[in-house]
Design a protein around this motif. Structure first.
Motif, short mmCIF file in Angstrom:
data_model
loop_
_atom_site.label_atom_id
_atom_site.label_comp_id
_atom_site.label_asym_id
_atom_site.label_seq_id
_atom_site.Cartn_x
_atom_site.Cartn_y
_atom_site.Cartn_z
N MET A 56 -40.95 -17.79 12.80
CA MET A 56 -40.62 -19.07 12.18
C MET A 56 -40.83 -20.22 13.18
O MET A 56 -41.37 -21.27 12.83
CB MET A 56 -39.18 -19.07 11.69
CG MET A 56 -38.75 -20.35 10.96
SD MET A 56 -38.05 -21.59 12.06
CE MET A 56 -36.50 -20.83 12.50
N SER A 57 -40.43 -20.03 14.43
CA SER A 57 -40.63 -21.08 15.42
C SER A 57 -42.11 -21.32 15.68
O SER A 57 -42.54 -22.45 15.91
CB SER A 57 -39.90 -20.72 16.73
OG SER A 57 -40.56 -19.67 17.41
N LEU A 80 -38.04 -22.30 23.01
CA LEU A 80 -36.88 -22.86 23.71
C LEU A 80 -35.91 -23.50 22.71
O LEU A 80 -34.69 -23.34 22.83
CB LEU A 80 -37.34 -23.89 24.73
CG LEU A 80 -36.24 -24.63 25.50
CD1 LEU A 80 -35.40 -23.65 26.31
CD2 LEU A 80 -36.85 -25.69 26.44
N GLY A 81 -36.46 -24.22 21.72
CA GLY A 81 -35.60 -24.78 20.68
C GLY A 81 -34.89 -23.71 19.89
O GLY A 81 -33.73 -23.87 19.50
N ALA A 85 -30.89 -23.15 19.37
CA ALA A 85 -30.29 -23.05 18.04
C ALA A 85 -29.43 -21.80 17.93
O ALA A 85 -28.34 -21.82 17.35
CB ALA A 85 -31.39 -23.04 16.98
N ILE A 86 -29.91 -20.68 18.49
CA ILE A 86 -29.14 -19.43 18.42
C ILE A 86 -27.82 -19.58 19.18
O ILE A 86 -26.76 -19.15 18.72
CB ILE A 86 -29.98 -18.27 18.99
CG1 ILE A 86 -31.15 -17.96 18.04
CG2 ILE A 86 -29.12 -17.02 19.20
CD1 ILE A 86 -32.12 -16.94 18.58
N ASP A 87 -27.86 -20.19 20.34
CA ASP A 87 -26.65 -20.33 21.15
C ASP A 87 -25.66 -21.31 20.54
O ASP A 87 -24.45 -21.20 20.79
CB ASP A 87 -27.03 -20.77 22.56
CG ASP A 87 -27.81 -19.70 23.33
OD1 ASP A 87 -27.66 -18.51 22.95
OD2 ASP A 87 -28.54 -20.04 24.27
N ARG A 88 -26.14 -22.27 19.76
CA ARG A 88 -25.25 -23.28 19.18
C ARG A 88 -24.78 -22.93 17.77
O ARG A 88 -23.86 -23.56 17.24
CB ARG A 88 -25.97 -24.63 19.13
CG ARG A 88 -26.35 -25.18 20.50
CD ARG A 88 -27.25 -26.40 20.34
NE ARG A 88 -27.71 -26.91 21.62
CZ ARG A 88 -28.62 -27.87 21.76
NH1 ARG A 88 -29.16 -28.43 20.68
NH2 ARG A 88 -28.99 -28.28 22.96
N GLU A 108 -36.69 -30.38 19.45
CA GLU A 108 -37.11 -29.98 20.79
C GLU A 108 -38.60 -30.27 20.99
O GLU A 108 -39.02 -30.73 22.07
CB GLU A 108 -36.83 -28.50 21.01
CG GLU A 108 -37.05 -28.01 22.43
CD GLU A 108 -36.04 -28.60 23.41
OE1 GLU A 108 -36.34 -28.60 24.62
OE2 GLU A 108 -34.95 -29.03 22.97
N ILE A 109 -39.41 -30.00 19.97
CA ILE A 109 -40.85 -30.28 20.07
C ILE A 109 -41.09 -31.77 20.20
O ILE A 109 -41.89 -32.23 21.02
CB ILE A 109 -41.59 -29.70 18.85
CG1 ILE A 109 -41.48 -28.18 18.83
CG2 ILE A 109 -43.05 -30.12 18.86
CD1 ILE A 109 -42.07 -27.52 17.60
N LYS A 110 -40.40 -32.57 19.38
CA LYS A 110 -40.58 -34.03 19.45
C LYS A 110 -40.11 -34.57 20.80
O LYS A 110 -40.73 -35.48 21.35
CB LYS A 110 -39.81 -34.69 18.31
CG LYS A 110 -40.43 -34.47 16.93
CD LYS A 110 -39.67 -35.22 15.87
CE LYS A 110 -40.35 -35.08 14.51
NZ LYS A 110 -39.60 -35.81 13.44
N ARG A 111 -39.01 -34.03 21.31
CA ARG A 111 -38.55 -34.46 22.63
C ARG A 111 -39.59 -34.13 23.69
O ARG A 111 -39.81 -34.91 24.63
CB ARG A 111 -37.22 -33.78 22.96
CG ARG A 111 -36.58 -34.29 24.25
CD ARG A 111 -35.69 -33.25 24.86
NE ARG A 111 -36.44 -32.07 25.26
CZ ARG A 111 -37.20 -32.01 26.34
NH1 ARG A 111 -37.33 -33.04 27.15
NH2 ARG A 111 -37.86 -30.90 26.63
#
Length: 272
Positions: A56-57, A80-81, A85-88, A108-111
């Motif tokens: 999906m990522s 990385l995003g 997401a998993i940790d949060r 994360e990609i936009k950042r």
């Protein structure tokens, strides 16, 4: 008779806009993950969740392909995003993980595009103008009759001012920097771009010293000023100066030492 739900898939994933055959059901794994302390079992379960959602990522990363970043780097940023997401993620919040993870990964990609791809620092407004110009050029490029897209075309299409379009176009050039080793001219040339880069003039360090010495030099007699000029500006030896001035070499040596001491004292004296 309705077909049974595919094992390992979330029935909720069949909602419009979801990927019932792509988005895995990891709700049980997330609930177990939330109860486990740090250790090998928790690490293995977290890795299983990552592997399940990694496709999906990658799909999200492909949306941003062709924007100046390699596909491999985009997949790494998206991964990385996904980890964030998993940790949060809180499985007790009642939100499906996919709905929570997608904005996290896209953010994360936009950042990454906003903060990490610029070769030089670009103000936020210039970055936003660049994005507007980029979208406008893509939209105009598919229209018939636009062989060459001009600044006026982009301004008319977006409602931006002429100057803002120019700023956006200039910002597009700052994603990458030219190597200083890039050769100039045709093949075989020895000159590189770095040869055109200016260097600090070593004489700049003498500006302050010359200004400090100027008052003392002006107070010296004309003969002493001439001797200093011949020695330090013309580069003559003491013997050559002696023959020009009409005094002995020993006397030239004494005059040089005395004149230098006097100029130094005047330069270091407290200013009124």
């Amino acid at each position: 008779m309705a077909s049974p739900t595919t094992p390992g898939r979330n029935p909720a994933s069949a909602r419009p806009g979801r990927h019932p055959q792509l988005d895995p059901d990891t709700s049980a794994a997330f609930h177990e993950l939330a109860t486990l302390p740090d250790g090998p079992r928790r690490q293995r379960l977290r890795e299983e969740i990552v592997c399940a959602w990694l496709p999906m990522s990658h799909r999200l990363a492909r949306r941003y392909s062709g924007r100046g970043e390699s596909d491999e780097d985009l997949r790494q940023v998206a991964a990385l995003g996904l980890l964030k997401a998993i940790d949060r993620f809180d499985p007790q919040a009642g939100t499906a993980f996919g709905a929570f993870a997608v904005p996290t990964i896209i953010g994360e990609i936009k950042r990454h595009f906003r903060d990490d791809l610029w070769a030089v620092h670009v103000p936020r407004r210039a970055q936003e103008l660049r994005a507007q110009v980029h979208r406008a050029r893509l939209e105009l490029s598919v229209r018939p009759g636009h062989a060459a897209i001009t600044v006026q075309d982009v301004a008319a299409h977006t409602g931006m001012s002429y100057d803002d379009v120019l700023i956006g176009l200039d910002a597009q050039k700052t994603f990458t920097a030219l190597s200083l080793e890039r050769p100039l001219g045709g093949e075989g040339t020895q000159q590189t771009l770095g040869d055109l880069v200016g260097q600090e003039d070593p004489a700049l360090g003498l500006v302050d010293d010359r200004e400090a010495a100027a008052p003392g030099l002006r107070m010296l007699p004309e003969r002493e000023r001439r001797i200093l000029y011949l020695r330090f500006f013309m580069g003559l030896t003491q013997s050559e100066i002696a023959s020009r001035v009409g005094v002995s070499q020993m006397h030239v040596s004494r005059l040089l030492r005395r004149s230098c001491d006097y100029v130094r004292e005047q330069a270091l004296a407290p200013q009124p």
